[in-house]
Design a protein around this motif. Structure first.
Motif, PDB file in Angstrom:
ATOM      1  N   GLY A   2      -7.967  -0.084  -3.619  1.00 20.06           N
ATOM      2  CA  GLY A   2      -8.328   0.624  -3.042  1.00 20.06           C
ATOM      3  C   GLY A   2      -8.226   0.171  -1.464  1.00 20.06           C
ATOM      4  O   GLY A   2      -7.745  -1.272  -1.945  1.00 20.06           O
ATOM      5  N   VAL A   3      -8.476   0.327  -1.072  1.00 18.49           N
ATOM      6  CA  VAL A   3      -8.369  -0.264   0.530  1.00 18.49           C
ATOM      7  C   VAL A   3      -9.693  -0.075   0.942  1.00 18.49           C
ATOM      8  O   VAL A   3     -10.710   0.260   1.229  1.00 18.49           O
ATOM      9  CB  VAL A   3      -7.815   0.755   1.315  1.00 18.49           C
ATOM     10  CG1 VAL A   3      -5.837   0.659   0.832  1.00 18.49           C
ATOM     11  CG2 VAL A   3      -7.769   2.009   1.998  1.00 18.49           C
ATOM     12  N   TYR A  32      -3.519   8.095   6.683  1.00 20.57           N
ATOM     13  CA  TYR A  32      -4.340   7.324   5.648  1.00 20.57           C
ATOM     14  C   TYR A  32      -3.517   6.902   5.064  1.00 20.57           C
ATOM     15  O   TYR A  32      -2.139   7.146   4.323  1.00 20.57           O
ATOM     16  CB  TYR A  32      -4.824   8.804   4.770  1.00 20.57           C
ATOM     17  CG  TYR A  32      -5.709  10.194   5.254  1.00 20.57           C
ATOM     18  CD1 TYR A  32      -7.162   9.226   5.675  1.00 20.57           C
ATOM     19  CD2 TYR A  32      -5.208  11.138   6.359  1.00 20.57           C
ATOM     20  CE1 TYR A  32      -7.526  10.233   6.113  1.00 20.57           C
ATOM     21  CE2 TYR A  32      -5.704  11.748   7.173  1.00 20.57           C
ATOM     22  CZ  TYR A  32      -7.473  11.750   7.358  1.00 20.57           C
ATOM     23  OH  TYR A  32      -8.353  11.937   7.325  1.00 20.57           O
ATOM     24  N   ASP A  43      -3.643   4.159   0.738  1.00 26.57           N
ATOM     25  CA  ASP A  43      -4.261   3.754  -0.023  1.00 26.57           C
ATOM     26  C   ASP A  43      -3.654   2.880  -1.180  1.00 26.57           C
ATOM     27  O   ASP A  43      -2.571   2.256  -0.857  1.00 26.57           O
ATOM     28  CB  ASP A  43      -4.630   4.930  -0.978  1.00 26.57           C
ATOM     29  CG  ASP A  43      -6.170   4.969  -1.770  1.00 26.57           C
ATOM     30  OD1 ASP A  43      -6.454   3.855  -1.724  1.00 26.57           O
ATOM     31  OD2 ASP A  43      -5.888   5.842  -2.851  1.00 26.57           O
ATOM     32  N   ARG A  44      -4.079   2.134  -2.290  1.00 25.72           N
ATOM     33  CA  ARG A  44      -3.810   1.839  -3.293  1.00 25.72           C
ATOM     34  C   ARG A  44      -4.671   1.038  -4.272  1.00 25.72           C
ATOM     35  O   ARG A  44      -5.362   1.826  -4.600  1.00 25.72           O
ATOM     36  CB  ARG A  44      -2.606  -0.125  -2.642  1.00 25.72           C
ATOM     37  CG  ARG A  44      -3.903  -0.863  -2.698  1.00 25.72           C
ATOM     38  CD  ARG A  44      -3.964  -2.794  -2.331  1.00 25.72           C
ATOM     39  NE  ARG A  44      -4.822  -2.580  -1.676  1.00 25.72           N
ATOM     40  CZ  ARG A  44      -4.425  -3.880  -1.031  1.00 25.72           C
ATOM     41  NH1 ARG A  44      -3.280  -4.070  -0.742  1.00 25.72           N
ATOM     42  NH2 ARG A  44      -5.675  -4.797   0.024  1.00 25.72           N
ATOM     43  N   CYS A  94      -6.531  -1.531   6.603  1.00 23.53           N
ATOM     44  CA  CYS A  94      -6.837  -0.641   7.498  1.00 23.53           C
ATOM     45  C   CYS A  94      -6.217  -1.259   8.734  1.00 23.53           C
ATOM     46  O   CYS A  94      -5.696  -0.686   9.727  1.00 23.53           O
ATOM     47  CB  CYS A  94      -8.765   0.694   7.415  1.00 23.53           C
ATOM     48  SG  CYS A  94      -8.470   1.312   6.099  1.00 23.53           S
ATOM     49  N   MET A 122       1.372  -1.557  -0.416  1.00 17.21           N
ATOM     50  CA  MET A 122       0.042   0.421  -0.138  1.00 17.21           C
ATOM     51  C   MET A 122       0.661   1.303  -0.030  1.00 17.21           C
ATOM     52  O   MET A 122       1.626   1.318   0.231  1.00 17.21           O
ATOM     53  CB  MET A 122      -0.699   0.094   1.032  1.00 17.21           C
ATOM     54  CG  MET A 122      -1.626  -0.810   0.983  1.00 17.21           C
ATOM     55  SD  MET A 122      -3.038  -1.186   2.655  1.00 17.21           S
ATOM     56  CE  MET A 122      -2.809  -2.793   3.268  1.00 17.21           C
ATOM     57  N   SER A 172      -8.986   5.050   4.395  1.00 23.87           N
ATOM     58  CA  SER A 172      -8.288   5.543   2.676  1.00 23.87           C
ATOM     59  C   SER A 172      -8.898   7.174   2.620  1.00 23.87           C
ATOM     60  O   SER A 172      -9.691   7.453   4.282  1.00 23.87           O
ATOM     61  CB  SER A 172      -9.430   4.979   2.202  1.00 23.87           C
ATOM     62  OG  SER A 172      -9.753   5.671   0.980  1.00 23.87           O
ATOM     63  N   VAL A 209      -0.557   7.616   2.091  1.00 21.11           N
ATOM     64  CA  VAL A 209      -1.069   8.976   1.566  1.00 21.11           C
ATOM     65  C   VAL A 209      -0.511  10.512   2.527  1.00 21.11           C
ATOM     66  O   VAL A 209      -0.221  11.144   1.488  1.00 21.11           O
ATOM     67  CB  VAL A 209      -2.662   8.841   0.773  1.00 21.11           C
ATOM     68  CG1 VAL A 209      -2.764  10.418   0.582  1.00 21.11           C
ATOM     69  CG2 VAL A 209      -2.779   7.660   0.248  1.00 21.11           C
ATOM     70  N   ARG A 231      -9.614  12.233  -1.974  1.00 20.72           N
ATOM     71  CA  ARG A 231      -8.463  12.470  -1.645  1.00 20.72           C
ATOM     72  C   ARG A 231      -7.129  13.423  -2.085  1.00 20.72           C
ATOM     73  O   ARG A 231      -7.332  14.664  -2.878  1.00 20.72           O
ATOM     74  CB  ARG A 231      -7.087  11.242  -2.426  1.00 20.72           C
ATOM     75  CG  ARG A 231      -6.089  11.141  -2.475  1.00 20.72           C
ATOM     76  CD  ARG A 231      -5.690   9.612  -3.405  1.00 20.72           C
ATOM     77  NE  ARG A 231      -3.717   9.926  -3.258  1.00 20.72           N
ATOM     78  CZ  ARG A 231      -3.655   8.875  -3.179  1.00 20.72           C
ATOM     79  NH1 ARG A 231      -3.542   7.771  -3.466  1.00 20.72           N
ATOM     80  NH2 ARG A 231      -2.479   8.870  -2.880  1.00 20.72           N
TER      81      ARG A 231
END
Length: 156
Positions: free
Chosen positions: A47-48, A41, A43-44, A53, A22, A80, A25, A85
């Motif tokens: 999405g996560v 935060y 992300d990938r 999390c 991941m 996320s 962010v 974002r």
């Protein structure tokens, strides 16, 4: 949050997040009412989810306990960055080329401080945004060093 605390948290979080394939962010440390919150935060590309999390939260919590970079008590939240974002780094802007963005600047450019449109280019020093003004499209060039905030924007 002081840059020193943010840098310490990022140094702890980046290897954990990257080990799980991941991306880190953003990191925020804020007081809300009487409580402090450390928000991380992640992300990938695909999405996560809640499981992602939870994994990051568990591993990061352990690293924070072992290193203790924050003096006061706080709540750790891992999530996320959401649909809008933030685009905080140059690489974030490069990845956003072709997408709809919302940009605010420190000082007015052509009398405006807020710009929303399609990011068509980012060369490391200048953002090029196509903005719809009534029935025509205007191309704006915004110097990167004048950008106060940038984020993805949802088009309705």
């Amino acid at each position: 949050m002081s840059d020193n605390v943010q840098a310490k948290i990022e140094r702890l979080a980046i290897p954990i997040v990257e080990d799980l394939s991941m991306e880190l962010v953003d990191v925020e440390f804020q007081k809300e009412g009487k409580n402090w919150f450390l928000r991380v935060y992640i992300d990938r590309d695909q999405g996560v989810d809640l499981d992602d999390c939870s994994k990051v939260s568990e591993k990061l919590s352990e690293a924070l306990d072992n290193n203790d970079p924050i003096e006061q008590a706080y709540y750790l939240e891992v999530s996320s960055p959401g649909a809008e974002r933030p685009l905080k780094k140059g690489k974030d802007l490069e990845a956003a080329v072709g997408k709809h963005v919302h940009v605010t600047t420190y000082a007015p450019i052509d009398g405006e401080k807020t710009f929303e449109g399609k990011l068509t280019n980012f060369d490391g020093t200048t953002l090029t945004i196509e903005i719809k003004v009534k029935t025509r499209t205007v191309t704006m060039s915004i110097p990167y060093d004048k950008v106060a905030k940038a984020r993805l924007a949802i088009v309705f």
